[in-house]
Design an enzyme around this catalytic site. Structure first.
Site, PDB file in Angstrom:
ATOM      1  N   ASP A 149       0.850  -1.193   0.000  1.00 34.40           N
ATOM      2  CA  ASP A 149       0.000   0.000   0.000  1.00 34.40           C
ATOM      3  C   ASP A 149       0.886   1.243   0.000  1.00 34.40           C
ATOM      4  OD1 ASP A 149      -2.203   1.600   0.073  1.00 34.40           O
ATOM      5  OD2 ASP A 149      -2.892   0.973   2.053  1.00 34.40           O
ATOM      6  N   HIS A 222      -7.871  -0.973  -9.380  1.00 32.00           N
ATOM      7  CA  HIS A 222      -7.708   0.094  -8.388  1.00 32.00           C
ATOM      8  C   HIS A 222      -6.615   1.076  -8.791  1.00 32.00           C
ATOM      9  CE1 HIS A 222      -7.691   2.151  -4.573  1.00 32.00           C
ATOM     10  NE2 HIS A 222      -6.422   1.820  -4.343  1.00 32.00           N
TER      11      HIS A 222
END
Length: 307
Positions: A149, A222
């Site tokens: 992330d 995403h």
């Protein structure tokens, strides 16, 4: 104003506590707020002296309604507004209340607990805690979904450029827009997918975090929708959190930005889609439970507010 920013450009570390407080109705909040502003400088100065290598800090953000309640300066920061829901055909970026947001982080959990205690003791009389999230570092900065992330985070001088306000809003230079969402993941559904399907949803390889080529990456991945170009970046400090046994694991999405319009572009792409209807596939497994915009003043502004 001076550009003596709060620690919005720090990197994520091992332990974090996120706290959101709402003022009680008709409470006498002004004196407590002044004390909190002074406390922010005190806690950060103390962290620098006591734990110089622990990356310890606390950042305070102020909500739109709280800014007015407290009689803080006008005109407001140019892009400071009350966040309104972004409603797509299937998923919604919800909007929730929040008067004050605290982002506490350190390599040592003990620091986070002590700072959260000091803040709670100072504010409990006039406000109620509506959110307290204890985040943790998961392996090599991965979300609980198993993917790294923050790969697109800016670094170096870009980090300051995209993370703090510049000359475009001189009075608030060095301040930052802070946007947060608490996502809950359906891990059982996610883990039932083959890794190859997960990778198509994220747009990156799971093991080594390599981005798919544009001609291979699905348009609803995403990474395709959440990144809106090299001229529009944010500083993400996301952290995993949650309860394993109840399948209530999540990601606390936290963005510091020089421009809130950049965050809105990302959210619009994700929830409404680009083109419309082509929404971010990760939302079929990740549900936002909160959504709030705060403004993070500089330390110099906090000093003035504390007078």
């Amino acid at each position: 104003m001076s550009t003596n920013s709060q620690n919005v450009l720090d990197y994520p570390n091992n332990n974090t506590i996120f706290m959101v407080w709402n003022f009680k109705k008709d409470a006498a909040i002004r004196d407590t707020f002044k004390s909190l502003c002074a406390l922010m400088s005190n806690l950060n100065n103390s962290a620098n002296v006591r734990f110089p290598n622990a990356k310890a800090s606390v950042v305070m953000g102020i909500g739109y309604n709280a800014w007015h309640l407290l009689g803080l300066p006008e005109p407001l920061p140019k892009e400071f507004e009350e966040f309104v829901p972004i409603v797509g055909s299937k998923h919604t970026a919800v909007a929730t209340d929040g008067d004050l947001h605290f982002h506490i982080r350190a390599d040592e959990t003990s620091f986070c607990i002590d700072v959260a205690s000091a803040i709670s003791e100072a504010i409990t009389g006039v406000a109620e805690s509506i959110e307290e999230i204890h985040g943790f570092r998961y392996w090599d900065s991965r979300s609980i979904l198993g993917f790294v992330d923050g790969t697109e985070n800016p670094h170096g001088t870009d980090r300051q450029y995209f993370g703090t306000i510049g000359e475009e809003d001189p009075y608030y230079k060095g301040g930052s827009y802070l946007f947060v969402q608490k996502y809950i993941h359906d891990l059982k559904a996610w883990r039932s997918l083959p890794v190859s399907d997960q990778e198509k949803i994220i747009g990156r390889s799971k093991a080594d975090d390599i981005e798919m080529p544009d001609d291979v990456k699905p348009s609803n991945a995403h990474s395709a929708l959440a990144n809106v170009g090299d001229d529009f970046k944010i500083v993400r400090d996301n952290m995993p959190f949650g309860s394993v046994s109840t399948n209530e694991m999540g990601t606390y999405f936290i963005a510091y930005a020089s421009s809130f319009s950049t965050v809105k572009k990302m959210l619009t792409n994700m929830f409404i889609g680009s083109p419309e209807g082509n929404y971010d596939r990760i939302l079929d497994f990740s549900t936002p439970k909160t959504g709030t915009l705060f403004f993070v003043p500089t330390f110099d502004m906090l000093d003035k507010f504390s007078e």
